[in-house]
Design a protein around this motif. Structure first.
Motif, PDB file in Angstrom:
ATOM      1  N   ILE A 117       9.059 -23.760   4.266  1.00 52.31           N
ATOM      2  CA  ILE A 117       7.644 -23.446   4.452  1.00 52.31           C
ATOM      3  C   ILE A 117       7.052 -23.138   3.081  1.00 52.31           C
ATOM      4  O   ILE A 117       7.535 -22.249   2.373  1.00 52.31           O
ATOM      5  CB  ILE A 117       7.435 -22.251   5.406  1.00 52.31           C
ATOM      6  CG1 ILE A 117       8.073 -22.545   6.769  1.00 52.31           C
ATOM      7  CG2 ILE A 117       5.951 -21.947   5.553  1.00 52.31           C
ATOM      8  CD1 ILE A 117       8.038 -21.364   7.725  1.00 52.31           C
ATOM      9  N   THR A 118       6.033 -23.883   2.705  1.00 51.53           N
ATOM     10  CA  THR A 118       5.362 -23.681   1.427  1.00 51.53           C
ATOM     11  C   THR A 118       3.922 -23.267   1.677  1.00 51.53           C
ATOM     12  O   THR A 118       3.203 -23.923   2.439  1.00 51.53           O
ATOM     13  CB  THR A 118       5.396 -24.959   0.572  1.00 51.53           C
ATOM     14  OG1 THR A 118       6.744 -25.342   0.346  1.00 51.53           O
ATOM     15  CG2 THR A 118       4.714 -24.730  -0.772  1.00 51.53           C
ATOM     16  N   VAL A 119       3.513 -22.178   1.041  1.00 54.43           N
ATOM     17  CA  VAL A 119       2.145 -21.676   1.147  1.00 54.43           C
ATOM     18  C   VAL A 119       1.492 -21.775  -0.224  1.00 54.43           C
ATOM     19  O   VAL A 119       2.028 -21.271  -1.217  1.00 54.43           O
ATOM     20  CB  VAL A 119       2.113 -20.219   1.647  1.00 54.43           C
ATOM     21  CG1 VAL A 119       0.680 -19.713   1.714  1.00 54.43           C
ATOM     22  CG2 VAL A 119       2.782 -20.108   3.013  1.00 54.43           C
ATOM     23  N   ASP A 120       0.353 -22.446  -0.286  1.00 58.20           N
ATOM     24  CA  ASP A 120      -0.393 -22.622  -1.530  1.00 58.20           C
ATOM     25  C   ASP A 120      -1.822 -22.163  -1.264  1.00 58.20           C
ATOM     26  O   ASP A 120      -2.583 -22.833  -0.568  1.00 58.20           O
ATOM     27  CB  ASP A 120      -0.358 -24.093  -1.954  1.00 58.20           C
ATOM     28  CG  ASP A 120      -0.959 -24.324  -3.333  1.00 58.20           C
ATOM     29  OD1 ASP A 120      -1.575 -23.393  -3.872  1.00 58.20           O
ATOM     30  OD2 ASP A 120      -0.813 -25.439  -3.862  1.00 58.20           O
ATOM     31  N   ALA A 121      -2.203 -20.988  -1.792  1.00 55.60           N
ATOM     32  CA  ALA A 121      -3.509 -20.389  -1.502  1.00 55.60           C
ATOM     33  C   ALA A 121      -4.290 -20.176  -2.793  1.00 55.60           C
ATOM     34  O   ALA A 121      -3.708 -19.832  -3.831  1.00 55.60           O
ATOM     35  CB  ALA A 121      -3.336 -19.072  -0.761  1.00 55.60           C
ATOM     36  N   SER A 122      -5.594 -20.388  -2.731  1.00 54.61           N
ATOM     37  CA  SER A 122      -6.447 -20.239  -3.909  1.00 54.61           C
ATOM     38  C   SER A 122      -7.754 -19.565  -3.527  1.00 54.61           C
ATOM     39  O   SER A 122      -8.232 -19.665  -2.394  1.00 54.61           O
ATOM     40  CB  SER A 122      -6.758 -21.605  -4.543  1.00 54.61           C
ATOM     41  OG  SER A 122      -5.606 -22.216  -5.052  1.00 54.61           O
ATOM     42  N   ALA A 123      -8.338 -18.875  -4.509  1.00 56.70           N
ATOM     43  CA  ALA A 123      -9.684 -18.323  -4.399  1.00 56.70           C
ATOM     44  C   ALA A 123     -10.400 -18.627  -5.706  1.00 56.70           C
ATOM     45  O   ALA A 123      -9.787 -18.586  -6.785  1.00 56.70           O
ATOM     46  CB  ALA A 123      -9.643 -16.822  -4.141  1.00 56.70           C
ATOM     47  N   TRP A 124     -11.686 -18.949  -5.647  1.00 58.79           N
ATOM     48  CA  TRP A 124     -12.402 -19.342  -6.858  1.00 58.79           C
ATOM     49  C   TRP A 124     -13.837 -18.838  -6.836  1.00 58.79           C
ATOM     50  O   TRP A 124     -14.409 -18.539  -5.787  1.00 58.79           O
ATOM     51  CB  TRP A 124     -12.394 -20.864  -7.019  1.00 58.79           C
ATOM     52  CG  TRP A 124     -13.279 -21.595  -6.058  1.00 58.79           C
ATOM     53  CD1 TRP A 124     -14.604 -21.915  -6.205  1.00 58.79           C
ATOM     54  CD2 TRP A 124     -12.912 -22.066  -4.752  1.00 58.79           C
ATOM     55  NE1 TRP A 124     -15.080 -22.563  -5.095  1.00 58.79           N
ATOM     56  CE2 TRP A 124     -14.059 -22.671  -4.198  1.00 58.79           C
ATOM     57  CE3 TRP A 124     -11.727 -22.046  -4.008  1.00 58.79           C
ATOM     58  CZ2 TRP A 124     -14.050 -23.238  -2.919  1.00 58.79           C
ATOM     59  CZ3 TRP A 124     -11.716 -22.613  -2.751  1.00 58.79           C
ATOM     60  CH2 TRP A 124     -12.870 -23.201  -2.219  1.00 58.79           C
ATOM     61  N   TYR A 125     -14.379 -18.760  -8.028  1.00 57.94           N
ATOM     62  CA  TYR A 125     -15.790 -18.403  -8.209  1.00 57.94           C
ATOM     63  C   TYR A 125     -16.302 -19.178  -9.410  1.00 57.94           C
ATOM     64  O   TYR A 125     -15.713 -19.126 -10.495  1.00 57.94           O
ATOM     65  CB  TYR A 125     -15.958 -16.901  -8.448  1.00 57.94           C
ATOM     66  CG  TYR A 125     -17.383 -16.488  -8.775  1.00 57.94           C
ATOM     67  CD1 TYR A 125     -18.302 -16.222  -7.769  1.00 57.94           C
ATOM     68  CD2 TYR A 125     -17.807 -16.377 -10.098  1.00 57.94           C
ATOM     69  CE1 TYR A 125     -19.607 -15.850  -8.063  1.00 57.94           C
ATOM     70  CE2 TYR A 125     -19.108 -16.008 -10.408  1.00 57.94           C
ATOM     71  CZ  TYR A 125     -20.000 -15.745  -9.383  1.00 57.94           C
ATOM     72  OH  TYR A 125     -21.299 -15.378  -9.676  1.00 57.94           O
ATOM     73  N   THR A 126     -17.391 -19.923  -9.250  1.00 66.46           N
ATOM     74  CA  THR A 126     -17.983 -20.704 -10.333  1.00 66.46           C
ATOM     75  C   THR A 126     -19.478 -20.430 -10.379  1.00 66.46           C
ATOM     76  O   THR A 126     -20.169 -20.495  -9.355  1.00 66.46           O
ATOM     77  CB  THR A 126     -17.743 -22.209 -10.149  1.00 66.46           C
ATOM     78  OG1 THR A 126     -16.344 -22.459 -10.001  1.00 66.46           O
ATOM     79  CG2 THR A 126     -18.254 -22.985 -11.350  1.00 66.46           C
ATOM     80  N   VAL A 142     -12.355 -19.763  -0.632  1.00 70.55           N
ATOM     81  CA  VAL A 142     -10.903 -19.618  -0.541  1.00 70.55           C
ATOM     82  C   VAL A 142     -10.354 -20.829   0.192  1.00 70.55           C
ATOM     83  O   VAL A 142     -11.037 -21.435   1.032  1.00 70.55           O
ATOM     84  CB  VAL A 142     -10.498 -18.324   0.205  1.00 70.55           C
ATOM     85  CG1 VAL A 142     -10.898 -17.092  -0.580  1.00 70.55           C
ATOM     86  CG2 VAL A 142     -11.121 -18.288   1.600  1.00 70.55           C
ATOM     87  N   SER A 143      -9.132 -21.201  -0.145  1.00 69.89           N
ATOM     88  CA  SER A 143      -8.484 -22.311   0.543  1.00 69.89           C
ATOM     89  C   SER A 143      -6.993 -22.046   0.621  1.00 69.89           C
ATOM     90  O   SER A 143      -6.445 -21.266  -0.170  1.00 69.89           O
ATOM     91  CB  SER A 143      -8.747 -23.640  -0.171  1.00 69.89           C
ATOM     92  OG  SER A 143      -8.079 -23.666  -1.419  1.00 69.89           O
ATOM     93  N   ALA A 144      -6.345 -22.685   1.570  1.00 68.71           N
ATOM     94  CA  ALA A 144      -4.899 -22.524   1.733  1.00 68.71           C
ATOM     95  C   ALA A 144      -4.310 -23.799   2.306  1.00 68.71           C
ATOM     96  O   ALA A 144      -4.906 -24.438   3.186  1.00 68.71           O
ATOM     97  CB  ALA A 144      -4.581 -21.336   2.642  1.00 68.71           C
ATOM     98  N   GLY A 201      -4.298 -27.485   6.223  1.00 69.73           N
ATOM     99  CA  GLY A 201      -5.152 -27.038   5.134  1.00 69.73           C
ATOM    100  C   GLY A 201      -6.470 -26.523   5.668  1.00 69.73           C
ATOM    101  O   GLY A 201      -7.008 -27.044   6.652  1.00 69.73           O
ATOM    102  N   ALA A 202      -7.013 -25.485   5.035  1.00 74.50           N
ATOM    103  CA  ALA A 202      -8.300 -24.935   5.444  1.00 74.50           C
ATOM    104  C   ALA A 202      -9.034 -24.435   4.211  1.00 74.50           C
ATOM    105  O   ALA A 202      -8.424 -23.902   3.276  1.00 74.50           O
ATOM    106  CB  ALA A 202      -8.117 -23.800   6.452  1.00 74.50           C
ATOM    107  N   THR A 203     -10.354 -24.607   4.207  1.00 72.84           N
ATOM    108  CA  THR A 203     -11.203 -24.166   3.104  1.00 72.84           C
ATOM    109  C   THR A 203     -12.448 -23.515   3.666  1.00 72.84           C
ATOM    110  O   THR A 203     -13.077 -24.047   4.591  1.00 72.84           O
ATOM    111  CB  THR A 203     -11.608 -25.349   2.206  1.00 72.84           C
ATOM    112  OG1 THR A 203     -10.452 -25.903   1.588  1.00 72.84           O
ATOM    113  CG2 THR A 203     -12.586 -24.907   1.119  1.00 72.84           C
ATOM    114  N   TYR A 204     -12.788 -22.361   3.113  1.00 70.61           N
ATOM    115  CA  TYR A 204     -14.071 -21.721   3.412  1.00 70.61           C
ATOM    116  C   TYR A 204     -14.807 -21.560   2.096  1.00 70.61           C
ATOM    117  O   TYR A 204     -14.241 -21.064   1.116  1.00 70.61           O
ATOM    118  CB  TYR A 204     -13.904 -20.362   4.089  1.00 70.61           C
ATOM    119  CG  TYR A 204     -15.227 -19.660   4.288  1.00 70.61           C
ATOM    120  CD1 TYR A 204     -16.058 -19.996   5.352  1.00 70.61           C
ATOM    121  CD2 TYR A 204     -15.667 -18.697   3.388  1.00 70.61           C
ATOM    122  CE1 TYR A 204     -17.289 -19.382   5.522  1.00 70.61           C
ATOM    123  CE2 TYR A 204     -16.896 -18.076   3.554  1.00 70.61           C
ATOM    124  CZ  TYR A 204     -17.709 -18.419   4.624  1.00 70.61           C
ATOM    125  OH  TYR A 204     -18.926 -17.832   4.788  1.00 70.61           O
TER     126      TYR A 204
END
Length: 749
Positions: free
Chosen positions: A534-543, A574-576, A591-594
């Motif tokens: 199981i691989t989890v790849d999560a990100s959060a960003w602000y531009t 955020v996305s994962a 995959g999900a992105t908000y």
């Protein structure tokens, strides 16, 4: 006589029995048995799977030398050569778990590194990903990548661009083998015609990368890496046909020319010539196309073992959409509306490592794009030429992995529109430096900066910093921060200006856009006792954007107004991604992105047009190993997005509904063949559902019966109660319904 015949038959049976034997085996991983492992004789259909104790038996194998292959999802494939010369022999396999982060990536640092060691998060998509939902081009294939959305910009000609994390297409840089030959005018065309069989992998960076790649890499980049001629199959073929009449053919061929030269040839042909109008507006639902693309790559072996490769591509496409009765005789006239586009382009790119003791590499590319188009009775004749060269020097000093670079980009663009009063020709030289510092085994720091000089805007400075912390071999935390910039080529970015009756208005001299970004990324791989991965790849960003240039559809419905925003724009989210591989052959990718993408001007904040606030993707695959049949269920889902209306009376919905495109496919592998087929758009969803119409004034595409007041505003009349003009820019999703497809692949190693 009977006894003699009986002895003769027994001897035949005895001889036959002696010529066939069995292989018994046991497959483990770190001593524990592995169930459901696919075991077979290489290049044959003879095989089986292991039982719950990890044991298997293959019978009726002819005597001789064979290669036994043990293949299992989540584990590295192993081979073992045997000499079967007795009734049975035993073999033992111990499989190692396949490290999902071992892919080699180059996009994050311009240097080949393991994905897990890259301080910049890079997503990697292999040809196996593309096969789960076969498409005729890379543009369509990206629909199942989380946070990436192919956006159609015209209902009639189906041109489009790629959105990353909600940002418009001009913010995405598309590379082929690291060379920026796809940009501006050629984005949608450059992503067509690359045979999928020749793709090694697709690397995607989400977030600004201008410190390495300059303008256009503000929102992210997509790097399409083609295979080396030395490391691909001798011949490959892939063809599929859909129930709508679409035909796509990919061919690949490798040849060794002498001892030091290997050549790779790829051909892509796509044809769709079946006008369909399921929504009954007398306009084609899907653009008709006839496309051919030739790709050739040469790899040269040098005595110094330094790299040298050349590649080129020639592309021609004839596409049209419009009223169902249109044919080429109406091209450019005002009797029957059609959008006809003839595109010719060629590309050249090379990679040459200099014959010096230092690691210095010269890369170069050139592309020429010629477009002959008419949109109704409006001609659009455009040429774009892009030349690029880059010299990089890699130097390691103790814990510092240094990169020095100098690049020059030449861009020429001209068309016959009022927006381009004279040809736009500019040369932008650049210098960049990067220091990847290994602090210790668990901590890495990357510092980088770039200087670009544009005669129109002066010197542009873009720094960045990246930090990677590895708490253990399977847990990685990254933080990236930096700036980006984009020099605007206005007209090539707004196709709606051509396809409707809106006028293009440029308020002031446009300044380069600037962005400031921070991105957090966490990646973790779990290995269970049952050998599940199981691989989890999560990100959060602000531009944060300044000087942002967005088309203003709202101030005047008959105009598209461009100006630098007197305010700011923000994208945050955020996305994962979650990848799961099970020992029973099941693989799940979710995959999900908000995201929140908005602009603020004069104290008023508004959602960016054509940007969804949430999206999701999935791929669920299951493999039956005997016979080898794979089932792939793929799909995506998108939240509402604000749409361009023509005024207060426009009856179309101001926001799109939640919508989803889903597909299912079955693949049967035998010998060197793969037979596949399935259904695309299972739900038969199209954007016309819930709307009175999609194309405004489809019955009057030349606005012959539209009345205007003295100020140029449309007057509501009995024939035009909503005060509309012809406009096909109300588009956010493909208008192609359910269809069946069937295809065949062949590979000769």
């Amino acid at each position: 006589m009977k006894q003699t015949l009986l002895l003769f038959l027994c001897s035949i049976v005895s001889v036959y029995a002696q010529e066939n034997g069995a292989v018994l085996g046991h497959i483990t991983s770190e001593g524990a048995p592995l169930a459901y492992v696919n075991v077979y004789l290489e290049n044959t259909s003879i095989g089986t799977t292991t039982n719950e104790d990890g044991q298997f038996k293959i019978e009726n194998i002819p005597y001789g030398t064979h290669t036994i292959v043990a293949s299992f999802t989540g584990f590295k494939t192993k081979r073992q050569t045997i000499n079967l010369n007795k009734p049975s022999i035993s073999v033992l396999f111990d499989l190692n778990e396949n490290e999902s982060l071992d892919e080699i990536v180059v996009s994050g640092t311009l240097k080949p590194v393991s994905r897990k060691d890259s301080p910049v998060p890079v997503e990697v998509y292999s040809p196996a990903f593309l096969k789960k939902n076969p498409t005729p081009n890379i543009f369509d294939a990206l629909q199942n990548v989380n946070g990436v959305r192919p956006q159609l910009n015209c209902n009639v000609c189906n041109t489009g661009d790629i959105h990353i994390n909600g940002l418009e297409g001009p913010y995405t840089l598309v590379l082929i083998d690291g060379m920026p030959i796809v940009s501006g005018l050629s984005t949608v065309y450059g992503l067509s015609g690359i045979p999928n069989a020749l793709i090694e992998q697709i690397e995607i960076i989400k977030g600004p990368a201008s410190s390495l790649y300059g303008s256009e890499a503000v929102g992210g980049l997509i790097n399409v890496i083609t295979k080396s001629a030395e490391n691909t199959s001798k011949f490959s073929a892939d063809a599929f046909l859909t129930s709508w009449g679409e035909l796509n053919v990919d061919l690949g061929y490798k040849a060794n020319i002498g001892e030091k030269t290997a050549m790779l040839l790829g051909v892509n042909y796509y044809n769709y010539n079946n006008p369909i109008d399921n929504n009954n507006d007398n306009f084609t639902d899907v653009t008709l196309q006839n496309r051919v693309s030739l790709f050739q790559k040469w790899n040269f072996k040098r005595s110094s073992n330094k790299a040298f490769s050349l590649a080129g591509r020639a592309f021609y496409e004839d596409r049209w959409g419009g009223e169902m009765q249109w044919n080429p005789s109406y091209r450019g006239g005002n009797e029957v509306y059609g959008e006809s586009i003839y595109t010719k382009r060629f590309e050249l790119l090379g990679n040459y490592e200099l014959p010096v003791s230092e690691n210095i590499v010269l890369q170069f590319s050139y592309t020429n794009h010629d477009q002959n188009s008419v949109y109704g009775d409006v001609p659009y004749l455009a040429q774009q030429r892009i030349g690029f060269s880059q010299l990089t020097w890699y130097k390691t000093l103790n814990t510092h992995d240094l990169l020095f670079g100098a690049a020059t980009k030449y861009t020429y663009y001209d068309d016959n529109t009022p927006a381009t009063r004279q040809a736009d020709e500019v040369v932008i030289p650049s210098l960049f430096i990067q220091d990847n510092i290994t602090i210790n085994n668990n901590n890495t720091l990357l510092l980088g900066s770039r200087l670009d000089y544009d005669s129109r805007h002066g010197i542009i400075f873009t720094p960045r910093v990246a930090y990677r912390f590895k708490s253990d071999s399977e847990s990685i935390f990254r933080i990236n921060a930096g700036t980006g910039f984009r020099v605007v080529n206005l007209f090539t970015e707004e196709h709606a200006a051509l396809t409707g009756s809106r006028d293009v208005i440029i308020e002031n001299e446009l300044k380069p856009e600037r962005s400031y970004n921070i991105n957090l990324n966490y990646l973790k791989t779990f290995y269970t006792k049952q050998h599940q991965i199981i691989t989890v790849d999560a990100s959060a960003w602000y531009t944060y954007f300044t000087n942002v240039i967005l088309p203003d559809y709202d101030t005047n419905p008959n105009q598209i107004i461009y100006d630098n925003l007197d305010g700011y724009a923000v994208t945050t989210g955020v996305s994962a991604n979650i990848d799961m591989m099970f020992t029973n052959g099941l693989k799940v990718m979710l995959g999900a992105t908000y995201q929140d993408v908005s602009k603020t001007e004069a104290g008023i904040t508004q959602d960016q047009i054509l940007t969804e606030n949430f999206s999701g993707t999935w791929s669920i695959s299951y493999t039956f190993y005997n016979p080898k049949i794979a089932i792939d269920y793929t799909g995506n889902i998108y939240g509402p997005m604000r749409l361009p209306l023509l005024g207060d009376l426009d009856p179309r919905e101001p926001y799109s509904p939640v919508w989803s495109i889903q597909n299912i496919q079955a693949t049967y592998a035998f010998s060197n063949f793969e037979l596949y087929g399935g259904i695309k758009n299972l739900l038969n969803w199209t954007p016309n559902k819930g709307n009175p119409f999609i194309i405004a004034r489809a019955n009057d595409p030349f606005d012959k019966d539209v009345e205007f007041d003295n100020d140029g505003n449309v007057i509501a009349t009995p024939d035009n109660p909503y005060a509309l003009t012809f406009d096909p820019s109300y588009v956010y999703a493909p208008n192609q319904g359910r269809r069946i497809f069937l295809g065949l692949r062949y590979r000769l190693n």
